[in-house]
Design an enzyme around this catalytic site. Structure first.
Site, PDB file in Angstrom:
ATOM      1  N   THR A  97       0.823  -1.204   0.000  1.00 32.03           N
ATOM      2  CA  THR A  97       0.000   0.000   0.000  1.00 32.03           C
ATOM      3  C   THR A  97       0.857   1.254   0.000  1.00 32.03           C
ATOM      4  O   THR A  97       2.005   1.235   0.469  1.00 32.03           O
ATOM      5  CB  THR A  97      -0.908   0.012   1.242  1.00 32.03           C
ATOM      6  OG1 THR A  97      -1.577   1.275   1.351  1.00 32.03           O
ATOM      7  CG2 THR A  97      -0.107  -0.194   2.513  1.00 32.03           C
ATOM      8  N   ASP A  98       0.289   2.356  -0.487  1.00 32.85           N
ATOM      9  CA  ASP A  98       0.998   3.635  -0.422  1.00 32.85           C
ATOM     10  C   ASP A  98       1.057   4.186   1.003  1.00 32.85           C
ATOM     11  O   ASP A  98       1.822   5.109   1.289  1.00 32.85           O
ATOM     12  CB  ASP A  98       0.367   4.669  -1.365  1.00 32.85           C
ATOM     13  CG  ASP A  98      -1.101   4.964  -1.076  1.00 32.85           C
ATOM     14  OD1 ASP A  98      -1.677   4.347  -0.158  1.00 32.85           O
ATOM     15  OD2 ASP A  98      -1.673   5.820  -1.784  1.00 32.85           O
ATOM     16  N   GLU A  99       0.276   3.616   1.913  1.00 33.72           N
ATOM     17  CA  GLU A  99       0.237   4.130   3.286  1.00 33.72           C
ATOM     18  C   GLU A  99       1.544   3.902   4.039  1.00 33.72           C
ATOM     19  O   GLU A  99       1.785   4.527   5.077  1.00 33.72           O
ATOM     20  CB  GLU A  99      -0.946   3.534   4.045  1.00 33.72           C
ATOM     21  CG  GLU A  99      -2.289   3.948   3.456  1.00 33.72           C
ATOM     22  CD  GLU A  99      -3.467   3.597   4.339  1.00 33.72           C
ATOM     23  OE1 GLU A  99      -3.364   3.782   5.563  1.00 33.72           O
ATOM     24  OE2 GLU A  99      -4.488   3.131   3.808  1.00 33.72           O
ATOM     25  N   TYR A 134      -1.931  -0.338  11.059  1.00 30.59           N
ATOM     26  CA  TYR A 134      -2.082  -1.007   9.763  1.00 30.59           C
ATOM     27  C   TYR A 134      -0.890  -0.726   8.867  1.00 30.59           C
ATOM     28  O   TYR A 134      -0.236  -1.647   8.365  1.00 30.59           O
ATOM     29  CB  TYR A 134      -3.376  -0.560   9.063  1.00 30.59           C
ATOM     30  CG  TYR A 134      -3.343  -0.827   7.574  1.00 30.59           C
ATOM     31  CD1 TYR A 134      -3.245  -2.129   7.090  1.00 30.59           C
ATOM     32  CD2 TYR A 134      -3.368   0.215   6.655  1.00 30.59           C
ATOM     33  CE1 TYR A 134      -3.190  -2.392   5.718  1.00 30.59           C
ATOM     34  CE2 TYR A 134      -3.318  -0.038   5.288  1.00 30.59           C
ATOM     35  CZ  TYR A 134      -3.227  -1.327   4.821  1.00 30.59           C
ATOM     36  OH  TYR A 134      -3.154  -1.576   3.478  1.00 30.59           O
ATOM     37  N   LYS A 138       2.136  -3.235   7.391  1.00 32.13           N
ATOM     38  CA  LYS A 138       2.417  -3.432   5.969  1.00 32.13           C
ATOM     39  C   LYS A 138       3.859  -3.037   5.645  1.00 32.13           C
ATOM     40  O   LYS A 138       4.521  -3.694   4.830  1.00 32.13           O
ATOM     41  CB  LYS A 138       1.440  -2.626   5.113  1.00 32.13           C
ATOM     42  CG  LYS A 138       0.031  -3.184   5.098  1.00 32.13           C
ATOM     43  CD  LYS A 138      -0.043  -4.594   4.497  1.00 32.13           C
ATOM     44  CE  LYS A 138       0.240  -4.604   3.008  1.00 32.13           C
ATOM     45  NZ  LYS A 138       0.101  -5.970   2.430  1.00 32.13           N
TER      46      LYS A 138
END
Length: 319
Positions: A97-99, A134, A138
């Site tokens: 993810t970009d997060e 989260y 990741k």
């Protein structure tokens, strides 16, 4: 609702075999590898809802970190049994993810309320700075995948994508939550001022990108996948309301159901992907604009009321 229900359509494809296995179950993973002998692994299994990671992070640590480690170990054991030629063509594709990158400068903080064009974007070289349990889990899984390449030679590739949306998305996510709440006459909750900016990627565009990376991506590389659709959350919600006003008109406007709620802790202000590497090296571009993808998504939820009702009849209560 079980995972099987969303995969019922696979019965039309006799080349598809479905195994429901816990990603942390080392013995069962070994059985799956031995029995089916895959040419590649695409690792998409993850706990992914930021709000739930804030109120209960245990599942995120277990699935995203321990699960990734377990899958890497099972893959390594299998990969080491392959012939030299098979080892060279095998790929472990980790979908992230970009997060993991944290957040970016916001136009409101730059004195520019009209355009994001000059603001920085996430690139494949952006330093990691996760904000939530989260995104931290990741980020950890990304690091594990890179370590298994460098230490053990496992042929890995990583992709980091922006916010996905489309059919079958569980309504804890913004777009399906707003669609279903709007149709049910419920309030449409917006965090803070609704000025958080995200890049939106239609799910089928993402699927095409993942297959492109699996077939043509280079071992050890990272590829950012984005939809070129930076939108404020409030813009997204109002766009949904406007489409529903046309497709399912009622006595009042759906936007009148919008309500603002206290922002969540550590809420990232802006994400934006630079997907030029995907375009330049792999010749991939999203086929859907935000407008066409959003309309397709809303139409899917409108013609699948039984699916929506089944989700709402379960333990999920539109949190």
């Amino acid at each position: 609702m079980t995972v099987h229900e969303n995969l019922n359509f696979l019965s039309n494809f006799n080349m598809v075999i479905h195994e429901q296995v816990d990603i942390c179950d080392r013995v069962e993973l070994a059985r799956v590898f031995t029995q089916h002998k895959p040419d590649a692994v695409m690792h998409l299994a993850a706990e992914s809802h930021v709000d739930r990671s804030i109120t209960g992070s245990t599942d995120f640590i277990q699935t995203n970190i321990v699960g990734t480690y377990t899958l890497l170990e099972a893959t390594m054991e299998y990969w080491n049994t392959l012939s030299t030629d098979a080892k060279k063509t095998f790929r472990f594709h980790h979908i992230s993810t970009d997060e993991v990158y944290g957040d970016l400068p916001h136009p409101d903080e730059q004195g520019d309320h009209s355009s994001n064009k000059e603001l920085p974007l996430f690139t494949e070289d952006t330093a990691y700075a996760p904000s939530s349990p989260y995104s931290a889990s990741k980020a950890s899984s990304d690091h594990l995948v890179r370590a298994w390449l460098r230490t053990y030679g496992l042929p890995t590739i990583i992709t980091n994508c922006s916010n996905n949306y489309g059919p079958y998305q569980f309504p804890e996510k913004l777009i399906p939550l707003v669609i279903m709440n709007a149709l049910d006459g419920k309030l449409l909750p917006i965090y803070g001022k609704g000025d958080q900016i995200r890049d939106w990627l239609y799910v089928e565009d993402h699927a095409r990108a993942l297959y492109k990376v699996l077939r043509a991506g280079k071992i050890g590389e990272t590829y950012n996948i984005g939809g070129h659709n930076e939108k404020r959350n409030i813009e997204v919600v109002k766009a949904i309301c406007s489409i529903l006003d046309i497709l399912v008109p009622k006595g009042t406007l759906y936007a009148e159901q919008i309500t603002y709620v206290t922002d969540r802790p550590g809420h990232d202000r802006r994400y934006a992907i630079d997907a030029s590497k995907m375009s330049n090296e792999l010749n991939w571009q999203p086929q859907e604009t935000f407008e066409t993808g959003l309309r397709k998504t809303i139409e899917w939820y409108l013609i699948n009321p039984a699916w929506c009702q089944h989700v709402q009849d379960g333990s999920y209560q539109s949190e």
